[in-house]
Design a protein around this motif. Structure first.
Motif, PDB file in Angstrom:
ATOM      1  N   UNK A 193       0.839  -1.200   0.000  1.00  0.00           N
ATOM      2  CA  UNK A 193       0.000   0.000   0.000  1.00  0.00           C
ATOM      3  C   UNK A 193       0.872   1.247   0.000  1.00  0.00           C
ATOM      4  N   UNK A 194       0.297   2.362  -0.442  1.00  0.00           N
ATOM      5  CA  UNK A 194       0.950   3.666  -0.280  1.00  0.00           C
ATOM      6  C   UNK A 194       0.566   4.177   1.098  1.00  0.00           C
ATOM      7  N   UNK A 195       1.560   4.431   1.946  1.00  0.00           N
ATOM      8  CA  UNK A 195       1.325   4.750   3.343  1.00  0.00           C
ATOM      9  C   UNK A 195       1.533   6.237   3.601  1.00  0.00           C
ATOM     10  N   UNK A 196       0.485   6.896   4.093  1.00  0.00           N
ATOM     11  CA  UNK A 196       0.551   8.277   4.556  1.00  0.00           C
ATOM     12  C   UNK A 196       0.403   8.235   6.074  1.00  0.00           C
ATOM     13  N   UNK A 197       1.348   8.822   6.792  1.00  0.00           N
ATOM     14  CA  UNK A 197       1.372   8.699   8.244  1.00  0.00           C
ATOM     15  C   UNK A 197       1.300  10.060   8.915  1.00  0.00           C
ATOM     16  N   UNK A 198       0.690  10.089  10.107  1.00  0.00           N
ATOM     17  CA  UNK A 198       0.599  11.297  10.929  1.00  0.00           C
ATOM     18  C   UNK A 198       1.399  11.069  12.202  1.00  0.00           C
ATOM     19  N   UNK A 199       2.309  11.987  12.521  1.00  0.00           N
ATOM     20  CA  UNK A 199       3.077  11.881  13.748  1.00  0.00           C
ATOM     21  C   UNK A 199       3.553  13.264  14.149  1.00  0.00           C
ATOM     22  N   UNK A 223       9.252  15.683  15.467  1.00  0.00           N
ATOM     23  CA  UNK A 223      10.524  15.064  15.811  1.00  0.00           C
ATOM     24  C   UNK A 223      10.632  13.598  15.461  1.00  0.00           C
ATOM     25  N   UNK A 224       9.489  12.963  15.192  1.00  0.00           N
ATOM     26  CA  UNK A 224       9.490  11.521  14.917  1.00  0.00           C
ATOM     27  C   UNK A 224       9.292  11.201  13.441  1.00  0.00           C
ATOM     28  N   UNK A 225       9.204  12.231  12.613  1.00  0.00           N
ATOM     29  CA  UNK A 225       8.974  12.016  11.186  1.00  0.00           C
ATOM     30  C   UNK A 225      10.058  11.150  10.546  1.00  0.00           C
ATOM     31  N   UNK A 226      11.365  11.385  10.799  1.00  0.00           N
ATOM     32  CA  UNK A 226      12.379  10.532  10.160  1.00  0.00           C
ATOM     33  C   UNK A 226      12.228   9.057  10.503  1.00  0.00           C
ATOM     34  N   UNK A 227      11.917   8.742  11.770  1.00  0.00           N
ATOM     35  CA  UNK A 227      11.774   7.344  12.181  1.00  0.00           C
ATOM     36  C   UNK A 227      10.575   6.687  11.517  1.00  0.00           C
ATOM     37  N   UNK A 228       9.479   7.427  11.386  1.00  0.00           N
ATOM     38  CA  UNK A 228       8.281   6.869  10.749  1.00  0.00           C
ATOM     39  C   UNK A 228       8.518   6.674   9.255  1.00  0.00           C
ATOM     40  N   UNK A 229       9.207   7.606   8.637  1.00  0.00           N
ATOM     41  CA  UNK A 229       9.535   7.442   7.219  1.00  0.00           C
ATOM     42  C   UNK A 229      10.436   6.219   7.011  1.00  0.00           C
ATOM     43  N   UNK A 230      11.392   6.018   7.932  1.00  0.00           N
ATOM     44  CA  UNK A 230      12.298   4.869   7.823  1.00  0.00           C
ATOM     45  C   UNK A 230      11.558   3.552   7.978  1.00  0.00           C
ATOM     46  N   UNK A 231      10.426   3.569   8.687  1.00  0.00           N
ATOM     47  CA  UNK A 231       9.645   2.346   8.887  1.00  0.00           C
ATOM     48  C   UNK A 231       8.845   1.951   7.657  1.00  0.00           C
ATOM     49  N   UNK A 232       8.751   2.867   6.659  1.00  0.00           N
ATOM     50  CA  UNK A 232       8.066   2.496   5.421  1.00  0.00           C
ATOM     51  C   UNK A 232       7.007   3.464   4.945  1.00  0.00           C
ATOM     52  N   UNK A 233       6.829   4.597   5.636  1.00  0.00           N
ATOM     53  CA  UNK A 233       5.824   5.563   5.202  1.00  0.00           C
ATOM     54  C   UNK A 233       6.285   6.280   3.938  1.00  0.00           C
ATOM     55  N   UNK A 234       5.388   6.418   2.986  1.00  0.00           N
ATOM     56  CA  UNK A 234       5.700   7.131   1.745  1.00  0.00           C
ATOM     57  C   UNK A 234       5.588   8.635   1.925  1.00  0.00           C
ATOM     58  N   UNK A 235       4.700   9.076   2.814  1.00  0.00           N
ATOM     59  CA  UNK A 235       4.537  10.494   3.132  1.00  0.00           C
ATOM     60  C   UNK A 235       4.206  10.599   4.611  1.00  0.00           C
ATOM     61  N   UNK A 236       4.796  11.590   5.271  1.00  0.00           N
ATOM     62  CA  UNK A 236       4.560  11.788   6.708  1.00  0.00           C
ATOM     63  C   UNK A 236       4.205  13.249   6.929  1.00  0.00           C
ATOM     64  N   UNK A 237       3.143  13.491   7.696  1.00  0.00           N
ATOM     65  CA  UNK A 237       2.732  14.856   7.992  1.00  0.00           C
ATOM     66  C   UNK A 237       2.817  15.102   9.496  1.00  0.00           C
ATOM     67  N   UNK A 238       3.080  16.360   9.829  1.00  0.00           N
ATOM     68  CA  UNK A 238       3.206  16.799  11.216  1.00  0.00           C
ATOM     69  C   UNK A 238       1.817  17.068  11.788  1.00  0.00           C
ATOM     70  N   UNK A 239       1.475  16.351  12.843  1.00  0.00           N
ATOM     71  CA  UNK A 239       0.126  16.459  13.398  1.00  0.00           C
ATOM     72  C   UNK A 239      -0.165  17.846  13.970  1.00  0.00           C
ATOM     73  N   UNK A 240       0.868  18.659  14.219  1.00  0.00           N
ATOM     74  CA  UNK A 240       0.647  19.929  14.881  1.00  0.00           C
ATOM     75  C   UNK A 240       0.638  21.127  13.969  1.00  0.00           C
TER      76      UNK A 240
END
Length: 349
Positions: free
Chosen positions: A202-208, A211-228
């Motif tokens: 799947x194409x993964x879009x993640x919210x976090x 400060x944790x965006x790099x770790x979530x991207x490394x886990x496999x997220x294709x796009x990461x957005x800042x929840x704040x």
């Protein structure tokens, strides 16, 4: 093999703060009929450990009532749902070829014996768990992972977080090529959902948090957005064609904000409420678009069997944040509650 008669365990004496969790010497449990005794190599922490200690689950009649995961707890109760270890004794009716096997325990207590049974209880809440040197478990819920390339710490990280995430993915019918939105993506279930959804294609879009965006991207997220930072605008910019499946452990205000992002026939799966229990939404976003709002509590036996197959093949490798000796269980729970980490926290008995 001669087993000791006593063991060290961390157990709840009541609902409350960290002082409700005590480390004590207790009797080694004996496996009953159909059960095995597992020597615990590693036990992972989960948010349910905190909420069970605090009695934060409430009830349908009284949301503020102090309860365990599914009801009143008989104290003292040894905590810990996520166990990896080796079978060291078997009860009546259990084949002895399980002895010495490296195993992971399915911690759920199910409502029937079928492959799609629902969890209605949890090890560490409705029965004693793995914050101990030894724990008993039904033989039918002990999965042989002797050939897995994963470490004991990684194996112990799987049952609740990855089982819950896989249950969400299966109930949401996520397919390769679809776009999935994962909330709370740096937490135990959220990070597991990112890894499992990525492995499914799947194409993964993640919210976090930022400060944790790099770790979530490394886990496999294709796009990461800042929840704040203007979450709605960020989500629209990276999901311009919509979302097929939402995997949500936050709920609260996120549901009405993100539900309009669903494509026709989309599925929004909720397995937590870190952002709040009460949700107000425009139901037209559901029925006019044939969308589905799905509750997901842990996993079924068939989901867990699939997860264990992934473990044997080494397809998913949990991220570890920290390890503690069992005697520092309070400190470990305190670290979990801070939510400054990414990955799983594990105790070593």
């Amino acid at each position: 093999m001669t087993l000791p008669t006593t063991m060290t365990a961390a157990r709840l004496t009541r609902h409350g703060g960290l002082d409700a969790l005590e480390v004590a010497e207790v009797a080694v449990p004996a496996p009953g009929e159909g059960e095995v005794l597992v020597r615990v190599a590693a036990v992972a922490l989960n948010n349910t450990d905190l909420w069970t200690r605090e009695g934060a689950y409430g009830s349908a009649e009284d949301p503020g009532a102090q309860r365990g995961w599914r009801g009143r707890i008989d104290f003292p109760r040894i905590q810990g749902a996520d166990v990896a270890g080796r079978v060291c004794a078997v009860g009546a009716g259990v084949a002895e070829d399980l002895l010495g096997r490296r195993v992971v325990v399915d911690p759920a207590i199910y409502d029937d014996d079928g492959p799609d049974a629902n969890p209605v209880g949890l090890m560490g809440s409705e029965r004693d768990g793995g914050y101990a040197e030894y724990v008993t478990a039904p033989a039918a819920q002990v999965h042989d992972v002797s050939d897995s390339p994963l470490t004991d710490d990684q194996l112990a990280s799987l049952p609740t977080a990855y089982g819950t995430a896989l249950g969400m993915i299966e109930r949401g019918r996520l397919r390769a090529g679809e776009t999935v939105l994962v909330s709370g993506a740096s937490g135990g279930v959220g990070l597991a959902a990112v890894q499992l959804a990525h492995a499914r294609g799947a194409r993964v879009v993640a919210i976090t948090s930022a400060g944790k965006i790099p770790a979530v991207r490394a886990a496999g997220a294709d796009a990461v957005v800042d929840r704040g930072d203007d979450l709605r605008a960020q989500l629209r910019s990276v999901t311009s064609e919509g979302v097929d499946v939402g995997l949500d452990v936050v709920a609260g205000g996120l549901v009405p904000e993100a539900l309009p992002l669903l494509r026709e026939g989309g599925r929004w799966v909720v397995a937590g409420a870190l952002g709040g229990f009460d949700v107000a939404l425009d139901v037209r976003r559901l029925y006019l678009h044939n969308a589905q709002l799905i509750g997901s509590s842990m996993h079924t036996p068939s989901h867990f069997a699939l997860l264990m197959q992934l473990a044997r093949e080494g397809e998913i490798r949990p991220v570890l944040a920290a390890t503690f000796p069992l005697g520092r269980a309070r400190e470990a729970q305190q670290e979990l509650a801070r939510r400054a980490h990414v990955g799983k926290i594990v105790l070593h008995p």
